[in-house]
Design a protein around this motif. Structure first.
Motif, PDB file in Angstrom:
ATOM      1  N   ALA A   1     103.134   6.661 -16.903  1.00  0.00           N
ATOM      2  CA  ALA A   1     103.137   7.072 -15.500  1.00  0.00           C
ATOM      3  C   ALA A   1     102.205   8.257 -15.273  1.00  0.00           C
ATOM      4  O   ALA A   1     101.501   8.326 -14.254  1.00  0.00           O
ATOM      5  N   LEU A   2     102.171   9.176 -16.218  1.00  0.00           N
ATOM      6  CA  LEU A   2     101.294  10.342 -16.090  1.00  0.00           C
ATOM      7  C   LEU A   2      99.842   9.961 -16.376  1.00  0.00           C
ATOM      8  O   LEU A   2      98.928  10.356 -15.645  1.00  0.00           O
ATOM      9  N   ILE A   3      99.621   9.204 -17.435  1.00  0.00           N
ATOM     10  CA  ILE A   3      98.269   8.825 -17.822  1.00  0.00           C
ATOM     11  C   ILE A   3      97.574   8.044 -16.710  1.00  0.00           C
ATOM     12  O   ILE A   3      96.391   8.262 -16.404  1.00  0.00           O
ATOM     13  N   ARG A   4      98.303   7.129 -16.081  1.00  0.00           N
ATOM     14  CA  ARG A   4      97.726   6.307 -15.019  1.00  0.00           C
ATOM     15  C   ARG A   4      97.283   7.149 -13.821  1.00  0.00           C
ATOM     16  O   ARG A   4      96.465   6.703 -13.016  1.00  0.00           O
ATOM     17  N   ASN A   5      97.824   8.344 -13.709  1.00  0.00           N
ATOM     18  CA  ASN A   5      97.463   9.240 -12.607  1.00  0.00           C
ATOM     19  C   ASN A   5      96.522  10.360 -13.061  1.00  0.00           C
ATOM     20  O   ASN A   5      96.307  11.335 -12.336  1.00  0.00           O
ATOM     21  N   GLY A   6      95.974  10.204 -14.269  1.00  0.00           N
ATOM     22  CA  GLY A   6      95.020  11.185 -14.752  1.00  0.00           C
ATOM     23  C   GLY A   6      95.639  12.443 -15.316  1.00  0.00           C
ATOM     24  O   GLY A   6      94.933  13.439 -15.545  1.00  0.00           O
ATOM     25  N   ASP A   7      96.932  12.426 -15.579  1.00  0.00           N
ATOM     26  CA  ASP A   7      97.632  13.594 -16.109  1.00  0.00           C
ATOM     27  C   ASP A   7      97.832  13.451 -17.619  1.00  0.00           C
ATOM     28  O   ASP A   7      97.601  12.390 -18.212  1.00  0.00           O
ATOM     29  N   ASP A   8      98.291  14.524 -18.223  1.00  0.00           N
ATOM     30  CA  ASP A   8      98.486  14.553 -19.667  1.00  0.00           C
ATOM     31  C   ASP A   8      99.826  13.918 -20.048  1.00  0.00           C
ATOM     32  O   ASP A   8     100.880  14.443 -19.687  1.00  0.00           O
ATOM     33  N   GLY A   9      99.763  12.840 -20.783  1.00  0.00           N
ATOM     34  CA  GLY A   9     100.994  12.185 -21.232  1.00  0.00           C
ATOM     35  C   GLY A   9     101.172  12.276 -22.726  1.00  0.00           C
ATOM     36  O   GLY A   9     102.022  11.567 -23.295  1.00  0.00           O
ATOM     37  N   SER A  10     100.406  13.137 -23.390  1.00  0.00           N
ATOM     38  CA  SER A  10     100.396  13.180 -24.850  1.00  0.00           C
ATOM     39  C   SER A  10     101.741  13.596 -25.432  1.00  0.00           C
ATOM     40  O   SER A  10     102.157  13.057 -26.471  1.00  0.00           O
ATOM     41  N   THR A  11     102.400  14.551 -24.798  1.00  0.00           N
ATOM     42  CA  THR A  11     103.687  15.010 -25.332  1.00  0.00           C
ATOM     43  C   THR A  11     104.726  13.892 -25.294  1.00  0.00           C
ATOM     44  O   THR A  11     105.426  13.628 -26.282  1.00  0.00           O
ATOM     45  N   LEU A  12     104.805  13.224 -24.162  1.00  0.00           N
ATOM     46  CA  LEU A  12     105.755  12.118 -24.035  1.00  0.00           C
ATOM     47  C   LEU A  12     105.389  10.970 -24.976  1.00  0.00           C
ATOM     48  O   LEU A  12     106.262  10.328 -25.566  1.00  0.00           O
ATOM     49  N   PHE A  13     104.096  10.719 -25.145  1.00  0.00           N
ATOM     50  CA  PHE A  13     103.649   9.690 -26.082  1.00  0.00           C
ATOM     51  C   PHE A  13     104.131  10.020 -27.495  1.00  0.00           C
ATOM     52  O   PHE A  13     104.691   9.163 -28.192  1.00  0.00           O
ATOM     53  N   GLY A  14     103.924  11.262 -27.921  1.00  0.00           N
ATOM     54  CA  GLY A  14     104.357  11.670 -29.254  1.00  0.00           C
ATOM     55  C   GLY A  14     105.857  11.573 -29.429  1.00  0.00           C
ATOM     56  O   GLY A  14     106.344  11.181 -30.506  1.00  0.00           O
TER      57      GLY A  14
ATOM     58  N   ALA B   1     107.071  12.253 -37.777  1.00  0.00           N
ATOM     59  CA  ALA B   1     105.892  11.484 -37.387  1.00  0.00           C
ATOM     60  C   ALA B   1     104.705  12.357 -37.011  1.00  0.00           C
ATOM     61  O   ALA B   1     103.665  11.834 -36.590  1.00  0.00           O
ATOM     62  N   ALA B   2     104.805  13.672 -37.179  1.00  0.00           N
ATOM     63  CA  ALA B   2     103.763  14.580 -36.691  1.00  0.00           C
ATOM     64  C   ALA B   2     102.381  14.252 -37.252  1.00  0.00           C
ATOM     65  O   ALA B   2     101.402  14.143 -36.503  1.00  0.00           O
ATOM     66  N   ALA B   3     102.291  14.100 -38.559  1.00  0.00           N
ATOM     67  CA  ALA B   3     100.995  13.811 -39.181  1.00  0.00           C
ATOM     68  C   ALA B   3     100.460  12.459 -38.721  1.00  0.00           C
ATOM     69  O   ALA B   3      99.247  12.299 -38.477  1.00  0.00           O
ATOM     70  N   TYR B   4     101.339  11.497 -38.607  1.00  0.00           N
ATOM     71  CA  TYR B   4     100.930  10.165 -38.160  1.00  0.00           C
ATOM     72  C   TYR B   4     100.408  10.225 -36.735  1.00  0.00           C
ATOM     73  O   TYR B   4      99.363   9.630 -36.417  1.00  0.00           O
ATOM     74  N   ILE B   5     101.109  10.943 -35.853  1.00  0.00           N
ATOM     75  CA  ILE B   5     100.683  11.059 -34.458  1.00  0.00           C
ATOM     76  C   ILE B   5      99.311  11.711 -34.378  1.00  0.00           C
ATOM     77  O   ILE B   5      98.435  11.276 -33.613  1.00  0.00           O
ATOM     78  N   THR B   6      99.091  12.730 -35.188  1.00  0.00           N
ATOM     79  CA  THR B   6      97.782  13.385 -35.218  1.00  0.00           C
ATOM     80  C   THR B   6      96.695  12.417 -35.631  1.00  0.00           C
ATOM     81  O   THR B   6      95.581  12.410 -35.083  1.00  0.00           O
ATOM     82  N   SER B   7      97.007  11.552 -36.595  1.00  0.00           N
ATOM     83  CA  SER B   7      96.013  10.597 -37.100  1.00  0.00           C
ATOM     84  C   SER B   7      95.604   9.577 -36.048  1.00  0.00           C
ATOM     85  O   SER B   7      94.546   8.944 -36.168  1.00  0.00           O
ATOM     86  N   LEU B   8      96.404   9.405 -35.009  1.00  0.00           N
ATOM     87  CA  LEU B   8      96.101   8.424 -33.969  1.00  0.00           C
ATOM     88  C   LEU B   8      95.035   8.922 -33.003  1.00  0.00           C
ATOM     89  O   LEU B   8      94.487   8.133 -32.225  1.00  0.00           O
ATOM     90  N   SER B   9      94.769  10.233 -33.034  1.00  0.00           N
ATOM     91  CA  SER B   9      93.743  10.833 -32.162  1.00  0.00           C
ATOM     92  C   SER B   9      93.932  10.420 -30.709  1.00  0.00           C
ATOM     93  O   SER B   9      93.010   9.916 -30.050  1.00  0.00           O
ATOM     94  N   PHE B  10      95.133  10.621 -30.239  1.00  0.00           N
ATOM     95  CA  PHE B  10      95.463  10.228 -28.872  1.00  0.00           C
ATOM     96  C   PHE B  10      94.682  11.099 -27.893  1.00  0.00           C
ATOM     97  O   PHE B  10      94.810  12.315 -27.866  1.00  0.00           O
TER      98      PHE B  10
ATOM     99  N   THR C   1      95.846   3.014 -27.102  1.00  0.00           N
ATOM    100  CA  THR C   1      96.638   3.594 -28.201  1.00  0.00           C
ATOM    101  C   THR C   1      98.120   3.485 -27.907  1.00  0.00           C
ATOM    102  O   THR C   1      98.922   3.131 -28.785  1.00  0.00           O
ATOM    103  N   LEU C   2      98.488   3.763 -26.661  1.00  0.00           N
ATOM    104  CA  LEU C   2      99.895   3.658 -26.261  1.00  0.00           C
ATOM    105  C   LEU C   2     100.383   2.215 -26.390  1.00  0.00           C
ATOM    106  O   LEU C   2     101.496   1.968 -26.859  1.00  0.00           O
ATOM    107  N   ALA C   3      99.544   1.268 -25.980  1.00  0.00           N
ATOM    108  CA  ALA C   3      99.933  -0.141 -26.021  1.00  0.00           C
ATOM    109  C   ALA C   3     100.251  -0.586 -27.442  1.00  0.00           C
ATOM    110  O   ALA C   3     101.254  -1.260 -27.689  1.00  0.00           O
ATOM    111  N   VAL C   4      99.404  -0.201 -28.393  1.00  0.00           N
ATOM    112  CA  VAL C   4      99.620  -0.604 -29.777  1.00  0.00           C
ATOM    113  C   VAL C   4     100.890   0.027 -30.330  1.00  0.00           C
ATOM    114  O   VAL C   4     101.685  -0.629 -31.019  1.00  0.00           O
ATOM    115  N   GLN C   5     101.106   1.297 -30.013  1.00  0.00           N
ATOM    116  CA  GLN C   5     102.302   1.969 -30.510  1.00  0.00           C
ATOM    117  C   GLN C   5     103.574   1.409 -29.881  1.00  0.00           C
ATOM    118  O   GLN C   5     104.611   1.298 -30.540  1.00  0.00           O
ATOM    119  N   LYS C   6     103.496   1.030 -28.634  1.00  0.00           N
ATOM    120  CA  LYS C   6     104.656   0.435 -27.981  1.00  0.00           C
ATOM    121  C   LYS C   6     104.965  -0.917 -28.602  1.00  0.00           C
ATOM    122  O   LYS C   6     106.130  -1.255 -28.868  1.00  0.00           O
TER     123      LYS C   6
END
Length: 495
Positions: free
Chosen positions: A367-380, A395-404, A414-419
């Motif tokens: 919802a945030l990403i689609r509006n140009g906002d930062d959704g990285s925290t919620l994604f993580g 999952a911290a190291a793994y999330i970093t490796s995704l380069s979101f 990236t979100l689609a694959v993780q979902k």
């Protein structure tokens, strides 16, 4: 004399029997006139109907819908020993979805409708929220469905019209909002569900979180991203913890098991004959995703602790690499060369999940990403909740490796694959629907990169299904039933 006395008694008994027979006939005629089965109760208390409706919802989602999703989202595929299902080649017969359609309308939605019409507002509110969920799933799988005229046999409507899918979606948010209002009833005389509520034990706050998450899902799926962002930032509560997943739990008794587990294990001597799809295994390996060891058991052949291996979707009986002499022995031995779903996600007591905490976080992030906002925290947070559910650790190291990050499209990919990964074996119908939705023009991440096309693909090489077909009974009995093929698209599918 004695003879006359006996005759008089006999005549009196005959008259008595005759009278009783007339009364019986009249009573039966009266019963038949009002079409009432004297062996069935006309009414049931809400505390008996609610759990029945919830179980039916769990059986619908947890069996046929997840079974199809397991193949079409390319999580699982047929292993050695059983003929491949036509579904793996993307041929869906009307009979494939008959039982689930019937269970949805004649059982689940019928029971929910009974509760909605009851005089108990809290039960009615829960039923409205569940009804919105069931209809939303039906639309996403089938498209146009009976809605405005459904469940109205008592009003003489036996061949309901099929409402346009967008029209059904438009009615869902008001229905959810009505449900939220109802479950917060302050009427002191209102019955309050307890243990009869199999989802939340009568916890109203958890029901509100479920309803808000469902509302967010509806808004995002129909593309109303501004309203979705407003909801996320409104202070509304959403499903935020795995303990609050909207789900039905199953125990390990023979009569109350996970329906998909029962589907396989009902076949004596065969049991689980599906293996991991090479699609999901390849993606997990490519990302060095530690969840692979929690989602799937490693092959036991040719040696213990072999690397994970899958089968190209639908190809176990067609691709020479999976045939003797490469794999020898019994069918069980051959399947032992491949990864199979682990007991963490495929067992008699695995819950049927309707909406999960990780799905909730991914929806909020989108919802945030689609509006140009930062959704990285919620994604993580969504990724971490998936790790937590499986016991996969931090999952911290793994999330970093995704380069979101990057462009909006890059973040959505990236979100689609993780979902999709997070729904492996747990929300497979939902996982498939999301691959269809995220597979958009210019970003065909699933159909042009991740998925593999079966060798016997009946809809054409590198083509993939986007719809269920309608069931046999509906086609036969309802002339309003539209035509439907597996390549038809949903109204929200812009690709």
């Amino acid at each position: 004399n004695k003879m006359n006395i006996k005759l008089n008694m006999l005549y009196k008994m005959r008259w008595l029997f005759a009278c009783l027979a007339l009364v019986s006939v009249a009573s039966c005629q009266k019963a038949l006139d009002i079409n009432v089965d004297p062996n069935k109760a006309l009414n049931a208390s809400p505390n008996l109907v609610l759990p029945a409706a919830q179980v039916e919802m769990g059986l619908t989602v947890g069996n046929t819908w997840n079974f199809v999703g397991s193949m079409w989202a390319q999580y699982w595929t047929g292993g050695h020993g059983v003929s491949s299902s036509g579904l793996e080649y993307y041929t869906m017969q009307s009979v494939d979805v008959q039982s689930a359609w019937t269970r949805s309308y004649e059982r689940c939605l019928q029971d929910l409708n009974y509760l909605i019409k009851s005089d108990e507002p809290i039960y009615a509110g829960m039923a409205k929220i569940c009804t919105a969920y069931e209809y939303q799933m039906l639309v996403d799988l089938f498209g146009d469905i009976p809605f405005s005229e459904a469940l109205k046999g008592d009003e003489g409507i036996f061949i309901p019209k099929f409402d346009k899918e967008a029209d059904v979606y438009a009615a869902l948010v008001p229905l959810i909002e009505d449900g939220i209002a109802d479950i917060q009833s302050t009427d002191p005389a209102a019955a309050v569900p307890g243990n009869d509520d199999l989802m939340y034990g009568g916890d109203i706050n958890k029901w509100i979180a479920f309803a808000n998450t469902l509302k967010l899902k509806v808004l995002i799926r129909k593309g109303d991203f501004v309203a979705a962002k407003t909801l996320v930032q409104s202070g509304a509560t959403f499903i935020g913890d795995n303990a609050d997943n909207a789900q039905i739990s199953w125990n390990e008794s023979t009569k109350n098991t996970n329906p998909l587990w029962a589907r396989f294990n009902s076949r004596t001597g065969i049991e689980m004959y599906y293996v991991a799809s090479s699609t999901i295994i390849a993606q997990l390996n490519a990302l060095s995703d530690p969840r692979i060891d929690f989602l799937f058991n490693k092959p036991s052949k040719p040696a213990p602790h072999s690397p994970h291996k899958g089968v190209n979707s639908g190809d176990v009986n067609e691709d020479p690499q999976y045939l003797p002499p490469n794999y020898t022995g019994s069918d069980v031995d051959r399947r032992a060369n491949f990864s199979q779903p682990s007991a963490l996600v495929f067992a008699s007591n695995t819950p049927t999940i309707f909406i999960s905490a990780w799905e909730s976080k991914f929806l909020q992030a989108e919802a945030l990403i689609r509006n140009g906002d930062d959704g990285s925290t919620l994604f993580g947070e969504g990724v971490q909740l998936s790790f937590d559910y499986l016991g996969a650790g931090n999952a911290a190291a793994y999330i970093t490796s995704l380069s979101f990050g990057g462009t909006m499209d890059a973040q959505l990919n990236t979100l689609a694959v993780q979902k999709w990964i997070s729904m492996t074996s747990l929300q497979m119908a939902e996982g498939w629907v999301e691959t269809v939705r995220f597979n958009r023009a210019g970003n065909e991440i699933f159909t042009n990169g991740i998925f593999s096309s079966p060798l016997l693909n009946t809809i054409g090489a590198n083509k993939y299904p986007t719809s269920f077909v309608y069931p046999t009974q509906e086609i036969a009995l309802n002339p309003n039933t539209p035509n439907r093929t597996v390549t038809d698209k949903r109204f929200w599918d812009a690709n």
